[in-house]
Design a protein around this motif. Structure first.
Motif, PDB file in Angstrom:
ATOM      1  N   SER A 788      48.760  11.543  25.651  1.00 16.45           N
ATOM      2  CA  SER A 788      48.111  11.229  26.927  1.00 16.45           C
ATOM      3  C   SER A 788      48.987  11.557  28.135  1.00 16.45           C
ATOM      4  O   SER A 788      48.480  11.636  29.253  1.00 16.45           O
ATOM      5  N   ALA A 789      50.278  11.745  27.920  1.00 19.17           N
ATOM      6  CA  ALA A 789      51.182  11.986  29.048  1.00 19.17           C
ATOM      7  C   ALA A 789      50.767  13.230  29.827  1.00 19.17           C
ATOM      8  O   ALA A 789      50.604  13.189  31.056  1.00 19.17           O
ATOM      9  N   ALA A 790      50.582  14.339  29.111  1.00 21.85           N
ATOM     10  CA  ALA A 790      50.198  15.581  29.786  1.00 21.85           C
ATOM     11  C   ALA A 790      48.790  15.477  30.355  1.00 21.85           C
ATOM     12  O   ALA A 790      48.510  15.973  31.458  1.00 21.85           O
ATOM     13  N   LEU A 791      47.894  14.831  29.610  1.00 21.32           N
ATOM     14  CA  LEU A 791      46.516  14.677  30.062  1.00 21.32           C
ATOM     15  C   LEU A 791      46.460  13.905  31.374  1.00 21.32           C
ATOM     16  O   LEU A 791      45.834  14.347  32.353  1.00 21.32           O
ATOM     17  N   PHE A 792      47.130  12.773  31.443  1.00 20.96           N
ATOM     18  CA  PHE A 792      47.071  11.948  32.643  1.00 20.96           C
ATOM     19  C   PHE A 792      47.862  12.557  33.791  1.00 20.96           C
ATOM     20  O   PHE A 792      47.515  12.334  34.957  1.00 20.96           O
ATOM     21  N   ALA A 793      48.888  13.313  33.462  1.00 22.59           N
ATOM     22  CA  ALA A 793      49.625  13.987  34.532  1.00 22.59           C
ATOM     23  C   ALA A 793      48.718  14.980  35.256  1.00 22.59           C
ATOM     24  O   ALA A 793      48.730  15.078  36.495  1.00 22.59           O
ATOM     25  N   GLU A 794      47.926  15.729  34.494  1.00 21.27           N
ATOM     26  CA  GLU A 794      47.001  16.672  35.119  1.00 21.27           C
ATOM     27  C   GLU A 794      45.926  15.948  35.919  1.00 21.27           C
ATOM     28  O   GLU A 794      45.648  16.286  37.081  1.00 21.27           O
ATOM     29  N   LEU A 795      45.319  14.922  35.311  1.00 21.41           N
ATOM     30  CA  LEU A 795      44.238  14.218  35.994  1.00 21.41           C
ATOM     31  C   LEU A 795      44.737  13.488  37.239  1.00 21.41           C
ATOM     32  O   LEU A 795      43.983  13.317  38.208  1.00 21.41           O
ATOM     33  N   ALA A 796      46.008  13.078  37.221  1.00 23.02           N
ATOM     34  CA  ALA A 796      46.568  12.393  38.390  1.00 23.02           C
ATOM     35  C   ALA A 796      46.684  13.325  39.579  1.00 23.02           C
ATOM     36  O   ALA A 796      46.582  12.889  40.738  1.00 23.02           O
ATOM     37  N   THR A 797      46.887  14.610  39.313  1.00 24.89           N
ATOM     38  CA  THR A 797      46.985  15.555  40.439  1.00 24.89           C
ATOM     39  C   THR A 797      45.672  15.619  41.198  1.00 24.89           C
ATOM     40  O   THR A 797      45.664  15.723  42.433  1.00 24.89           O
ATOM     41  N   TYR A 798      44.567  15.508  40.487  1.00 27.46           N
ATOM     42  CA  TYR A 798      43.265  15.497  41.163  1.00 27.46           C
ATOM     43  C   TYR A 798      43.059  14.181  41.909  1.00 27.46           C
ATOM     44  O   TYR A 798      42.549  14.163  43.035  1.00 27.46           O
ATOM     45  N   ALA A 799      43.465  13.087  41.295  1.00 25.66           N
ATOM     46  CA  ALA A 799      43.311  11.789  41.949  1.00 25.66           C
ATOM     47  C   ALA A 799      44.113  11.747  43.242  1.00 25.66           C
ATOM     48  O   ALA A 799      43.635  11.262  44.276  1.00 25.66           O
ATOM     49  N   ASN A 800      45.333  12.255  43.199  1.00 28.10           N
ATOM     50  CA  ASN A 800      46.186  12.241  44.392  1.00 28.10           C
ATOM     51  C   ASN A 800      45.664  13.159  45.479  1.00 28.10           C
ATOM     52  O   ASN A 800      45.927  12.940  46.669  1.00 28.10           O
ATOM     53  N   ALA A 801      44.913  14.186  45.071  1.00 28.00           N
ATOM     54  CA  ALA A 801      44.340  15.107  46.048  1.00 28.00           C
ATOM     55  C   ALA A 801      42.962  14.655  46.521  1.00 28.00           C
ATOM     56  O   ALA A 801      42.332  15.333  47.345  1.00 28.00           O
ATOM     57  N   GLU A 827      50.891   1.550  33.664  1.00 29.63           N
ATOM     58  CA  GLU A 827      49.645   0.892  34.050  1.00 29.63           C
ATOM     59  C   GLU A 827      49.103   1.431  35.366  1.00 29.63           C
ATOM     60  O   GLU A 827      47.888   1.622  35.517  1.00 29.63           O
ATOM     61  N   SER A 828      49.977   1.653  36.325  1.00 33.08           N
ATOM     62  CA  SER A 828      49.516   2.124  37.642  1.00 33.08           C
ATOM     63  C   SER A 828      48.903   3.512  37.532  1.00 33.08           C
ATOM     64  O   SER A 828      47.909   3.814  38.202  1.00 33.08           O
ATOM     65  N   LEU A 829      49.479   4.357  36.684  1.00 32.71           N
ATOM     66  CA  LEU A 829      48.909   5.687  36.470  1.00 32.71           C
ATOM     67  C   LEU A 829      47.538   5.564  35.821  1.00 32.71           C
ATOM     68  O   LEU A 829      46.596   6.270  36.193  1.00 32.71           O
ATOM     69  N   GLY A 830      47.415   4.659  34.874  1.00 36.71           N
ATOM     70  CA  GLY A 830      46.133   4.449  34.223  1.00 36.71           C
ATOM     71  C   GLY A 830      45.070   4.013  35.208  1.00 36.71           C
ATOM     72  O   GLY A 830      43.938   4.504  35.177  1.00 36.71           O
TER      73      GLY A 830
END
Length: 970
Positions: A788-801, A827-830
């Motif tokens: 999930s690390a790579a998956l959430f790292a990618e999805l977080a870039t969209y959330a931050n944008a 947890e915060s990333l989740g």
């Protein structure tokens, strides 16, 4: 007699039904909907009356106590015991016949009330008592505790609707009850048959204690305490042994057949929702309200209503009660019958205009039957909703059953609230204001010794007050363990001795449900978490040693998540929703969410052998869990068995090594991605005759299944050629094209992209396609967390944008918004990612409602009707109605269906073909076949559902986006 000394195999060989002595079965039946636990020695499932005779004869010979059980919804501990549990619900559950001319029906005791009334509705009739547990309560159980319900002021209790009972007595004789006028009853005295002998002896008991019975048993609309001897001292009232057996909690006889009195279904109803600034204000208004002769008056307090607004299972329904603004402190649901809608509305309007509800803060009327149904459903789920309030303290059945005279109800209510406040206990209130029965639910943490002491303190104080105001402590839920000890003090030693002699008359060997009315244990014994301080501490210490991968943020920890199940048994319903698919197929308690939760609790507390989450009995029960997540929304306690199953599987694989089937299912996304590189080769290989045999032998994939084959052209190939065709826009979307829509059904993903483009969105496709749902579903939690690390790292870039991520597949959306955020370490990333991921249906329906675009179906001349089958995860976590709204906006006449679970559930249908088929044949496949005949379009929002329809019915089903963009061809 010890279990090891009983030849249960001999008994099993003598009946057509079955006997189960496994720890899994015994553990599943060790609790009911109460706070108590008692492990039986065996569970039997009779198929007929002969089986029942054999079971009783065997237990009489071996001196083994018997407890008859229906839905196990008893709140007072009446449906558990140390001997043989006889479950009537699996086989003895038929409507034998119905006679509309005489308004009667003959039924077996295991039939569920809602199921029965669905059959009777064809004749315009119903069995009138309507307890909140009607979706799973059996007629036998209703007979056991003389169930009432919301409309008892007009319909009465179960005893008022019993024509006759065919009962097996502990001595093996059969008794058929009937009603006698006083002279005919007296004429039986001195006769030699079973009925006459019982009449003679009962009459002697009544005469012996007549004065005490008349003086000590109050005249109240609901009394479930002791045995109903007050009816036998009334010389003018017809008499029947039904009046003893109904409400006898299975201590006198076992009903094998019942002839029921029926009523016509009310022609029309109207409901007024009256809001009040306090519970006491609502109660003070009751006398005036009752003068308007309503059919029901039910109270709901702000704690229950707040939870109804919050809970996924009731959020939408609660809007008919809480129409906006703050949740009122209390509401009364006031219902009126009428021969016509106009008459019902007129009666409701007269109440509204009368101003009789002093202290009322506002009214609104519900005329629409569907809205009324939603309000009643919120009321029905009241017990579970209150039990689901966050925190360690949970509401329990303790003082919830007192029946109080209406004019003394405000006084009693003030006492209860003031006393609970004095000792620092939270409390919630709901239920039958019309008859003076308020279900007070006090919040206890029974893991804490201090709360156990308060349990006794509150019960004692409220009992004394109940007696002072002329009430009775057992109004409708019965005595059982929680109130049995108060019987002698409630009615005095003479009346109690009369009860003892009635029990001895029918059951001299104390065979049937012993120690539940007579000689009941103290209310703070036989608790689920142990009786003594040593037991309580040992339970907590053992459970704390069980580690978990998920945080269970909503419940605090794994123990809290498991104990979220309080046993109300809503998972045993048959008619509505999807919960629990495997139970509906097997009628095995272990296949219900409640049964599995019981075994999980026993496992983490060391009560299974071997202890722990790898226990084989536990996994035998978990094996048929489809991980459909229906329990997360349809269970009023929001038990998430899918997540708990994953947790247990992870432990099992650690200790025993993962199965080949689990490894195969877990890696399906990567297998399909690899196969999509050479789709022709994969399709050729899957078509070879011996391929299915190899898959079954090596991976447990049933050979009757055909594995889905990769499309000839994947979505990635299409996107590479067409990605520049869309608009550039400041309204940007990241589309998560999952494994299934990327490699198996790319036409759907293409339709979605074209739809988003037409709505003016600029679309980006995520690199990730695996939301790790398959790994979590088979218990590869450590692997899912690491991936999930790579998956959430990618999805977080969209959330931050600020770019929303949309999912097509509901199970992938639920993984990203619900399960993975609770699993990953950050947890915060989740939370960040979960808040930014949406199911496309919900996202577009909301945007449509805000007027951002309009939808028009591309095939304007397509007039076909559409039925919508939502994926189980969509129903559980998202808005199933959103799909219907989008199709309607595009010009389709779309109907949202309630077809339950399709039975496929990802990898489940490939490994459990027979159960999968049985689930599917209940509602899903018949509806699919009917749609094929009528040329109706079927929209199924889940890949598994579409695959099931194709595999089992050769039916073409669609995603809604295909219809709107016109790729669903005639």
């Amino acid at each position: 007699m010890a279990k090891s000394q009983v030849d249960w195999q001999r008994l099993a060989s003598q009946i057509e039904g079955s006997v189960d002595t496994s720890f899994g079965a015994r553990g599943a039946y060790a609790t009911d909907a109460s706070v108590y636990q008692q492990m039986p020695t065996a569970v039997a499932f009779p198929k007929n009356k002969t089986d029942l005779e054999t079971l009783v004869g065997f237990c009489r010979e071996q001196r083994i106590p018997i407890v008859g059980r229906g839905g196990g919804t008893s709140l007072s501990g009446q449906a558990i015991g140390s001997g043989l549990i006889v479950d009537f619900s699996r086989h003895l559950n038929s409507l034998i016949r119905v006679d509309p001319s005489s308004l009667t029906a003959v039924v077996e005791p295991g039939i569920v009330l809602d199921d029965l009334n669905a059959l009777l509705a064809r004749h315009g009739l119903l069995f009138a008592p309507d307890p909140a547990s009607a979706s799973r309560a059996t007629i036998g159980g209703m007979i056991g505790n003389n169930a009432c319900g919301t409309r008892s002021i007009v319909f009465g209790r179960t005893s008022d609707s019993i024509e006759s009972l065919q009962c097996l007595l502990p001595d093996g004789n059969w008794l058929t009850t009937q009603w006698y006028e006083a002279r005919a009853w007296d004429a039986l005295v001195g006769g030699s048959d079973v009925n006459s002998r019982l009449v003679s002896k009962l009459s002697a008991i009544v005469e012996k204690y007549r004065a005490s019975i008349e003086a000590k048993i109050p005249n109240l609309p609901r009394i479930a305490a002791g045995y109903s001897l007050q009816y036998f001292v009334d010389r003018n009232r017809p008499k029947s042994f039904s009046d003893l057996i109904v409400g006898g909690e299975g201590t006198l006889a076992l009903a094998a057949e019942a002839t029921l009195r029926l009523r016509p279904i009310p022609a029309a109803t109207a409901m007024v929702v009256s809001s009040f600034s306090s519970v006491n204000d609502a109660l003070c208004a009751l006398p005036e309200i009752l003068r308007h002769q309503p059919s029901a008056v039910e109270l709901l307090d702000d704690i229950l209503l707040s939870e109804a607004v919050r809970n996924a299972s009731t959020r939408e329904m609660s809007r008919v009660i809480v129409t906006g603004g703050p949740v009122p402190a209390a509401v009364l649901l006031v219902e009126f019958f009428g021969e016509t809608v106009l008459e019902a509305v007129d009666r409701a309007q007269k109440y509204l205009n009368s101003g009789s509800a002093a202290g009322c803060a506002g009214h609104h009327m519900l005329q629409n039957p569907e809205e009324q149904k939603q309000a009643w459903e919120v009321r029905r789920l009241g017990l579970g909703l209150i039990s689901n309030i966050p925190g360690k303290a949970k509401s329990i059945a303790l003082i919830e059953d007192a029946c109080i005279p209406i004019d003394r109800l405000p006084e009693y209510n003030r006492f209860v609230y003031e006393f609970c406040e004095k000792i620092g206990m939270g409390i919630s209130t709901y239920a039958h204001a019309s008859v003076g029965v308020l279900h007070y639910k006090v919040m206890f943490d029974l893991h804490e010794q201090a709360d156990r002491r308060k349990m006794r303190e509150i019960a004692e104080a409220c009992f004394e007050k109940c007696c002072e105001v002329g009430g009775v402590f057992s109004g409708e839920h019965g005595d059982g363990i929680v109130r049995g000890e108060f019987l002698r003090r409630q009615f005095g030693p003479q009346v109690y001795q009369a009860f003892v002699e009635v029990k001895q008359l029918f059951d001299p060997d104390n065979l049937f449900n012993p120690n539940r009315k007579i000689d009941a244990p103290p209310l703070d014994h036989l608790l689920r978490y142990g009786d003594s301080e040593t037991d309580r501490v040992a339970y907590l210490q053992t459970a704390a040693q069980v580690s978990s991968r998920f945080r269970y943020g909503e419940q605090g920890n794994l123990t809290g998540a498991i104990e979220q199940c309080n046993g109300v048994g809503a998972c045993r319903k048959n008619l509505k929703g999807a919960m629990c698919p495997s139970y509906r197929a097997t009628r095995d308690e272990r296949d219900s969410t409640r049964g599995r939760a019981n075994l999980l609790r026993l496992a983490i507390s060391g009560q299974l052998d071997p202890p722990g989450l790898a226990n084989p009995d536990l996994h035998a029960a978990l094996d048929l869990c489809l991980s459909c997540k229906a329990c997360k929304s349809e269970c009023p306690n929001a038990v998430d068995m899918a997540r708990l199953k994953s947790e247990a599987l992870q432990v099992k694989w650690e200790q025993q090594g993962a199965s080949a089937n689990a490894k195969f299912i877990a890696a399906m996304p990567q297998r399909l991605a690899l196969a999509a590189r050479m789709p022709w080769a994969a399709r050729l290989a899957m078509g070879l005759p011996f391929a299915r045999e190899i898959l079954q032998k090596r991976y447990g994939i049933d050979r009757r299944r055909q594995l889905p084959r990769p499309a000839k052209v994947s979505f990635d190939q299409w996107w590479k050629l067409n990605r520049t065709n869309g608009p550039s826009s400041d309204r940007k979307i990241a589309l998560f094209v999952d494994t299934w829509n990327r490699f198996l059904e790319p036409d759907i993903a293409i339709a979605v992209v074209e739809l988003l483009w037409s709505c003016g969105f600029e679309v980006t496709i995520t690199q990730a396609y695996d939301a790790l749902r398959t790994r979590m579903s088979v218990g590869f939690l450590d692997e899912a967390r690491s991936r999930s690390a790579a998956l959430f790292a990618e999805l977080a870039t969209y959330a931050n944008a600020g770019i929303p991520v949309l999912c097509i597949e509901p199970s992938e959306a639920s993984a990203l918004t619900d399960d993975l955020p609770d699993l990953i370490k950050d947890e915060s990333l989740g939370r960040l990612v979960a808040a930014n991921v949406h199911l496309i249906d919900d996202f577009l329906a909301e945007a449509l409602g805000q007027g951002h675009f309009k939808l028009t179906k591309r095939n304007a001349d397509d007039k076909r009707a559409v039925i919508v089958h939502p994926h189980c995860h969509q129903r559980a976590l998202f808005r199933a109605a959103a799909t219907q709204e989008l199709l309607a906006a595009a010009g389709y006449v779309a109907t949202l269906t309630d077809l339950g679970c399709c039975g496929m559930a990802g990898g489940f249908g490939y490994s459990h073909y027979d159960v999968s088929l049985k689930i599917s044949e209940q509602k899903f496949l018949p509806a699919i076949r009917q749609a094929q005949q009528s040329k109706t379009l079927v929209v199924a929002t889940g890949t598994s559902c579409r695959e099931q329809a194709h595999d089992l019915a050769s039916a073409q089903t669609y995603h809604w986006a295909q219809l709107i963009v016109g790729s669903a061809q005639r």
